[in-house]
Write an enzyme that holds these catalytic residues in place. Structure first.
Site, PDB file in Angstrom:
ATOM      1  N   LYS A  53       0.848  -1.200   0.000  1.00  0.00           N
ATOM      2  CA  LYS A  53       0.000   0.000   0.000  1.00  0.00           C
ATOM      3  C   LYS A  53       0.883   1.250   0.000  1.00  0.00           C
ATOM      4  O   LYS A  53       1.904   1.300   0.697  1.00  0.00           O
ATOM      5  CB  LYS A  53      -0.878  -0.009   1.256  1.00  0.00           C
ATOM      6  CG  LYS A  53      -1.899   1.135   1.311  1.00  0.00           C
ATOM      7  CD  LYS A  53      -2.716   1.055   2.595  1.00  0.00           C
ATOM      8  CE  LYS A  53      -3.774   2.129   2.674  1.00  0.00           C
ATOM      9  NZ  LYS A  53      -4.545   2.070   3.932  1.00  0.00           N
TER      10      LYS A  53
ATOM     11  N   SER B  23      -9.454   2.116   3.206  1.00  0.00           N
ATOM     12  CA  SER B  23      -8.595   2.779   2.253  1.00  0.00           C
ATOM     13  C   SER B  23      -7.636   1.845   1.517  1.00  0.00           C
ATOM     14  O   SER B  23      -7.119   2.206   0.460  1.00  0.00           O
ATOM     15  CB  SER B  23      -7.780   3.856   2.960  1.00  0.00           C
ATOM     16  OG  SER B  23      -6.949   3.281   3.951  1.00  0.00           O
TER      17      SER B  23
ATOM     18  N   SER C 197      -9.590  -0.040   7.544  1.00  0.00           N
ATOM     19  CA  SER C 197      -9.039   0.062   6.186  1.00  0.00           C
ATOM     20  C   SER C 197      -8.368  -1.193   5.642  1.00  0.00           C
ATOM     21  O   SER C 197      -8.013  -1.224   4.467  1.00  0.00           O
ATOM     22  CB  SER C 197      -8.059   1.231   6.091  1.00  0.00           C
ATOM     23  OG  SER C 197      -8.752   2.443   6.015  1.00  0.00           O
TER      24      SER C 197
END
Lengths: 484, 95
Positions: A78, A153, A177
């Site tokens: 990420k 996210s 997330s």
């Protein structure tokens, strides 16, 4: 079966037997990315040359007799985790062009083990969001239905795993997330206990809540990846100086006599009937496997949302003060003085949701409102933590839906921030209490995956992995693949 | 809790954030709605409850004050939008 479809554990076995090389595996995944990425848009940037060089190096290490479960395994990271020499933007235009001079500890650990890093995955800007629609660059699409969000996210990481664009990925979870996008994309995602994994090099959003963790095709892979990144780090003084259990050995598909708590507050108004049905069916599976299902209460659940959306933006407003255009990232070139430079840099560099949260957090911390908002939220956080402490006296783990509904349509909620926040009601409490949780797939609603969460006490990842693994061994939801 | 335009401008200035006219209007409305939702917390009597700032039982983690390898000036300045020698270059703070 194509190589890119393998789990980490399956690929490791083939690598060990010398039936495949890391270069072959990496090429297969890169080819897969080439085929599906235009539809999914999971990656902000892909680093094929570096990946193949790392794969070659891994094959050499293996040829010299080295072995570990991640040697030569292609993974995605990420984009809120710093990668030395590879641009890291946190999905924000304000960090466009930022090339970190160091690795996040979790990334350094993967490099030491010889993992192959494929690239950086899309995220809501600074991890603030539940859909990747707040990314400063583009929205990722759900592999199960391209018109729907992948969650957020860590939506890029979840979509990449679900679409076989990597064997596993790292994400971060501040209020859900990792777990929410894992649920939306039909994969497994684990949020470790606060302090289990180093936050060094994880670009700070809300420092008392942020935690990095794995998103994988199954529970065993989550255990493998968690094993690799867990442990004390002198560079993060909030990382726990505790020994790390063997998470992989803990994977016994046996829940006989375990007590699984079901919080009644999670099955009330607002939950999609098909989601509730899938979670109830999952509870039946655990009961058949010999677990005792008991009702527990987390009475302050309904307050988690306001508490979270005060504390997280308050911490964010302080953390994001560093983006001033002086040391890195975007800098407004035509400012007349330094104050103008700060204001304009931040106006142009930040997107709407980040600005909204900076405003909210600044307000909650400002003179005259601190007691009414920030201090009040911290006190209610104590009550939420105590709810979990009491519940874990009555059960070994808690079972709950991960989200109140399956993945929503792209664009459906983006204009209504409060509506967007309400989608997070089942994941926020865990971060406020600092405990651990894993989301695994447990069915479908209208063709979209449904996730069930197993929540555990502080530093008790072994229990939630075991409960999740037992379910997975008894079901086949984790084997379903999106039609791409 | 309805925020006024002046309050929104005051918060933006505290956060050193310039806002467009549309953003001022939008945030005035949206932040008011979110703050109204937060009022739910006032249903709870928390007068006797201690605050939780963090969930780990650690205080004042220290380490020996030893010199260790760190970034070179070149590495530290590599991302600077503007530099002069081994310094970050900024607009004048004092006239």
């Amino acid at each position: 079966m194509e190589l890119y479809e393998l789990t980490i554990a399956q690929a490791h076995e083939l690598l060990q037997k010398r039936e495949i090389s890391s270069v072959e595996l990496t090429r297969s995944v890169l080819q897969r990315i080439e085929t599906v990425e235009t539809k999914i848009k999971a990656y902000l940037r892909i680093t094929p040359e570096e990946a193949l060089a790392q794969a070659e190096k891994a094959d050499q290490r293996r040829a010299q007799g080295e072995d570990n479960p991640l040697l030569g395994i292609p993974l995605a990271i990420k984009d809120v985790l710093c990668t030395k020499g590879v641009e890291t933007t946190c999905g924000s235009r304000i960090l466009q062009g930022f090339v970190p001079p160091f690795d996040a500890t979790v990334v350094a650990k993967l490099r030491e083990l010889g993992s192959v890093l494929l690239g950086k995955t899309n995220t809501d800007e600074f991890a603030m969001g539940s859909s990747t629609e707040n990314s400063g660059f583009f929205t990722t699409h759900n592999p199960w239905n391209l018109e729907h969000v992948p969650g957020g996210s860590s939506g890029g990481s979840a979509a990449a795993v679900a679409a076989d664009e990597c064997l596993g990925a790292l994400g971060t979870d501040t209020g859900g997330s990792i777990r929410q996008p894992a649920a939306f994309c039909g994969i497994a995602g684990l949020k470790p206990t606060y302090g289990r994994v180093s936050r060094y090099g994880l670009v700070a959003f809300a420092s008392s809540l942020d935690q990095a963790g794995p998103l994988c095709k199954d529970v065993k892979d989550c255990a493998i990846l968690l094993q690799a990144i867990a442990g004390h780090d002198p560079k993060d003084s909030t990382s726990a100086n505790l020994s790390v259990p063997n998470f992989v050995e803990a994977l016994q598909p046996d829940v006989k006599g375990m007590r699984l708590g079901v919080p009644k507050e999670y099955f009330t108004e607002g939950i999609d009937a098909k989601v509730a049905e899938a979670v109830h069916a999952a509870l039946d599976v655990w009961a058949e496997l010999g677990a005792e299902i008991v009702e527990v209460s987390l009475p302050h659940t309904e307050y988690a949302l306001p508490v979270y959306y005060i504390i997280a933006p308050a911490e964010a407003s302080a953390n994001l003060a560093r983006y001033d255009g002086v040391r890195y990232g975007y800098s407004y070139p035509e400012a007349k003085d330094i104050w103008d430079a700060y204001r304009k840099t931040r106006e142009i560099g930040f997107g709407a949701e980040v600005k909204r949260r900076i405003m909210l957090g600044t307000y909650a911390l400002s003179a005259g409102y601190y007691d009414a908002y920030y201090l009040k939220a911290q006190k209610v956080r104590t009550l939420i933590k105590e709810d979990f402490d009491r519940a874990y006296q009555q059960c070994d783990a808690i079972i709950a839906p991960t989200t109140p509904m399956p993945a929503f349509r792209i664009g459906e909620r983006v204009d209504d921030p409060l509506q967007m926040y309400l989608g997070d009601i089942f994941t926020l409490s865990l971060n406020l209490a600092g405990v651990c949780g894993i989301s695994i797939p447990c069915g479908f609603a209208d063709g979209l995956p449904v996730g069930v969460q197993i929540l555990g006490d502080a530093y008790d990842e072994t229990t939630i992995l075991r409960v999740a693994y037992a379910y997975e061994q008894a079901t086949e939801w984790h084997l379903q693949k999106p039609p791409l | 809790m309805k925020l006024s335009r002046d309050q929104v401008l005051h918060i933006a200035e505290l956060a050193k954030l310039a806002l467009s006219e549309e953003e001022i209007e939008l945030f005035t409305e949206q932040l008011s709605e979110i703050l109204a939702y937060f009022e739910k917390l006032n249903r709870l009597d928390t007068s006797a409850i201690p605050p939780t700032a963090q969930v780990i039982d650690m205080r004042n983690v220290t380490r020996p004050d030893e010199v260790r390898p760190s970034l070179s000036p070149e590495e530290a300045l590599a991302n600077a939008p503007q530099r002069k020698g081994n310094f970050f270059k900024v607009k004048p703070i004092l006239e």
